[in-house]
Structure formats: C-alpha cells, structure tokens
Motif scaffolding. Structure first.
Motif, mmCIF file in Angstrom:
data_model
loop_
_atom_site.group_PDB
_atom_site.id
_atom_site.type_symbol
_atom_site.label_atom_id
_atom_site.label_comp_id
_atom_site.label_asym_id
_atom_site.label_seq_id
_atom_site.Cartn_x
_atom_site.Cartn_y
_atom_site.Cartn_z
ATOM 1 N N GLY A 126 0.802 -1.212 0.000
ATOM 2 C CA GLY A 126 0.000 0.000 0.000
ATOM 3 C C GLY A 126 0.841 1.270 0.000
ATOM 4 N N SER A 127 0.217 2.368 0.381
ATOM 5 C CA SER A 127 0.875 3.676 0.409
ATOM 6 C C SER A 127 1.310 4.038 1.833
ATOM 7 N N HIS A 128 2.294 4.938 1.915
ATOM 8 C CA HIS A 128 2.849 5.388 3.195
ATOM 9 C C HIS A 128 3.347 4.189 4.006
ATOM 10 N N VAL A 129 4.171 3.381 3.349
ATOM 11 C CA VAL A 129 4.746 2.185 3.968
ATOM 12 C C VAL A 129 6.256 2.355 4.087
ATOM 13 N N HIS A 130 6.796 2.006 5.236
ATOM 14 C CA HIS A 130 8.248 2.052 5.457
ATOM 15 C C HIS A 130 8.727 0.633 5.722
ATOM 16 N N ILE A 131 9.640 0.156 4.862
ATOM 17 C CA ILE A 131 10.191 -1.191 4.982
ATOM 18 C C ILE A 131 11.671 -1.058 5.339
ATOM 19 N N GLY A 132 12.087 -1.696 6.405
ATOM 20 C CA GLY A 132 13.453 -1.558 6.884
ATOM 21 C C GLY A 132 14.469 -2.323 6.043
ATOM 22 N N ALA A 133 15.671 -2.442 6.594
ATOM 23 C CA ALA A 133 16.768 -3.114 5.898
ATOM 24 C C ALA A 133 16.710 -4.621 6.109
ATOM 25 N N ASN A 134 17.175 -5.357 5.094
ATOM 26 C CA ASN A 134 17.320 -6.809 5.176
ATOM 27 C C ASN A 134 15.997 -7.504 5.535
ATOM 28 N N ILE A 149 7.606 -1.669 8.762
ATOM 29 C CA ILE A 149 8.210 -2.993 8.927
ATOM 30 C C ILE A 149 9.653 -2.801 9.379
ATOM 31 N N LEU A 150 9.990 -3.365 10.500
ATOM 32 C CA LEU A 150 11.309 -3.157 11.091
ATOM 33 C C LEU A 150 12.371 -4.025 10.422
ATOM 34 N N ASP A 151 13.618 -3.641 10.629
ATOM 35 C CA ASP A 151 14.755 -4.344 10.030
ATOM 36 C C ASP A 151 14.696 -5.852 10.333
ATOM 37 N N ASN A 152 15.125 -6.638 9.340
ATOM 38 C CA ASN A 152 15.311 -8.089 9.466
ATOM 39 C C ASN A 152 14.013 -8.882 9.630
ATOM 40 N N ALA A 153 12.881 -8.257 9.450
ATOM 41 C CA ALA A 153 11.619 -8.982 9.555
ATOM 42 C C ALA A 153 11.461 -9.953 8.377
ATOM 43 N N VAL A 154 10.772 -11.057 8.618
ATOM 44 C CA VAL A 154 10.486 -12.047 7.579
ATOM 45 C C VAL A 154 8.969 -12.249 7.533
ATOM 46 N N LEU A 155 8.347 -11.793 6.454
ATOM 47 C CA LEU A 155 6.904 -11.867 6.308
ATOM 48 C C LEU A 155 6.550 -13.123 5.505
ATOM 49 N N PRO A 156 5.843 -14.077 6.109
ATOM 50 C CA PRO A 156 5.595 -15.355 5.444
ATOM 51 C C PRO A 156 4.725 -15.229 4.199
ATOM 52 N N THR A 157 4.841 -16.226 3.356
ATOM 53 C CA THR A 157 4.044 -16.310 2.136
ATOM 54 C C THR A 157 2.555 -16.170 2.442
ATOM 55 N N MET A 158 1.847 -15.382 1.596
ATOM 56 C CA MET A 158 0.396 -15.213 1.625
ATOM 57 C C MET A 158 -0.104 -14.449 2.850
ATOM 58 N N SER A 159 0.769 -13.901 3.651
ATOM 59 C CA SER A 159 0.317 -13.166 4.841
ATOM 60 C C SER A 159 -0.209 -11.788 4.463
ATOM 61 N N VAL A 160 -1.123 -11.266 5.300
ATOM 62 C CA VAL A 160 -1.736 -9.953 5.085
ATOM 63 C C VAL A 160 -1.493 -9.120 6.338
ATOM 64 N N TRP A 161 -1.068 -7.857 6.123
ATOM 65 C CA TRP A 161 -0.668 -7.006 7.236
ATOM 66 C C TRP A 161 -1.549 -5.764 7.273
ATOM 67 N N PRO A 162 -2.216 -5.513 8.414
ATOM 68 C CA PRO A 162 -3.262 -4.487 8.475
ATOM 69 C C PRO A 162 -2.729 -3.059 8.509
ATOM 70 N N ASN A 163 -3.623 -2.127 8.217
ATOM 71 C CA ASN A 163 -3.311 -0.704 8.275
ATOM 72 C C ASN A 163 -2.758 -0.323 9.659
ATOM 73 N N PHE A 164 -1.812 0.622 9.651
ATOM 74 C CA PHE A 164 -1.294 1.268 10.863
ATOM 75 C C PHE A 164 -0.497 0.328 11.775
ATOM 76 N N SER A 165 -0.070 -0.816 11.271
ATOM 77 C CA SER A 165 0.641 -1.767 12.126
ATOM 78 C C SER A 165 2.147 -1.582 12.050
#
Length: 215
Positions: A126-134, A149-165
């Motif tokens: 989406g918009s206004h998203v900040h994705i960290g390093a690695n 999304i903070l550094d070194n995070a691993v977001l699994p396949t098919m996962s959905v991440w809500p607004n403002f998280s």
C-alpha cells in the motif's frame, strides 16, 4: 560538449522525475510503470521479465505489466524485487495434466521506502509504507497502507498485514501501531515531505529523453 554534471552523473532522471542508478539491474524494463519521482538505487535487481504469459498471439498487444510503482517509491541499494508466482494447472490437448509457474503483477503504492538488501515477492504494497533493511517479504504477501516494517523482519508467504501496524520478527508479527499522524503529517514519519527530501538528495542526474515506456 557534455556538461561536467552529465559526465559525472551516476543517475539518470526521466521526464517524470524518476531517478534511476546507471548501475541498476532492471530486467524487462518495458514491463514496468514508474508513476514519477521514484528512486531505483545501485545494484537493485528487478525481475520484470517474469511476466504473466499472454493468452493472445496478437503482435499488436501491449506488453504485459509486471510491476507498477506509485509516486515517491524509494528502493535502496541491493534490493531484489520480483513478481509473485504460483503453480497453475492446465490440461493439454492430449488430456494430460500439467503445471506451469505463472507470475502476477506486483503493485506498490505511493510514498513507500524500501530499505537496503530487502527481498520482495509481494502481491501488493500500500501507500505510506516504510520497509526496513534486510527484510524478506514472501510470495503473494499483501501490506496495507500506513505500515512500518522493522529491520530483518520475515513476512511469510500469503500473509496480510493491516493498516497502521508495526511489524517485526522472524516469522513476523504485529508488535504495535504507528504513532499518531503517521503518513498524514507532511513532515512526520511516512509523510510526503520526507519522501520529497529523500528524492531531492539523490544526484547529480543526467536527464533522459522521453521514451515509449511509462516512466
């Protein structure tokens, strides 16, 4: 005679203000739309050549789209971006079942920052998203608006991440919410002014002539 800036510039700037490193690794550029003011840093690998197979043999058909970036998307060095994919079953004329790997379009919204050495196979960001390093963003992930999304995070396949998280960890989980004003205040975190400042800091750039593609 070329100016000193054009001789030393390590960046190209398109008519719509996209700034692209001359050391980029964009494969299949004709399958990419950059809506303006985007930054593609050195050693960024974009596999836009992995496009969905066309169902028409018409030579007049427009190129299939693999990646669409909204305005003010900043891709830091050494990122890898490739469209999501899945196995699709089909039947041959002889009645045999086959499976092929089909790729799908990735869409990234406006005012998005992607940190260095991040790997993305998302379906939508989406918009206004900040994705960290690695960070690793798995196949067909969907990230809603106003997410950090903070550094070194691993977001699994098919996962959905809500607004403002706020997202962190391996495997990733929601660990909080972004603060008041995230993405709404021009000068605040995730705001348009921060994106403009990042864009303005890139250069010097050599301007390019308009091309057939969008960008």
């Amino acid at each position: 005679m070329a100016s000193k800036g054009s001789r030393t510039a390590e960046w190209m700037e398109t008519p719509t203000g996209n700034k692209i490193s001359k050391k980029h690794q964009i494969q299949g550029l004709q399958h990419v739309i950059l809506e303006g003011k985007c930054v593609v840093s050195p050693e960024v690998l974009i596999r836009a050549d992995l496009v969905r197979a066309s169902s028409s043999s018409s030579s007049q058909q427009q190129p299939q789209l693999a990646l669409k970036l909204g305005r003010y998307v900043f891709i830091s060095p050494k990122c890898i971006i490739k469209p999501p994919s899945r196995l699709v079953s089909a039947q041959t004329k002889e009645g045999e079942q086959t499976q092929t790997l089909q790729h799908y379009r990735m869409t990234i919204g406006q005012v998005v920052f992607i940190g260095p050495e991040t790997s993305i196979e998302a379906y939508e960001i989406g918009s206004h998203v900040h994705i960290g390093a690695n960070v690793t963003i798995g196949n067909f992930v969907k990230i809603m608006d106003y997410v950090k999304i903070l550094d070194n995070a691993v977001l699994p396949t098919m996962s959905v991440w809500p607004n403002f998280s706020v997202v962190a960890g391996n495997p990733a989980r929601v660990v909080g919410e972004v603060g008041d004003g995230w993405g709404f205040l021009d000068h605040g975190p995730g705001g348009i002014q921060a994106a403009r400042d990042r864009w303005a800091a890139v250069g010097p750039c050599q301007r390019t002539a308009p091309s057939r593609g969008k960008g």
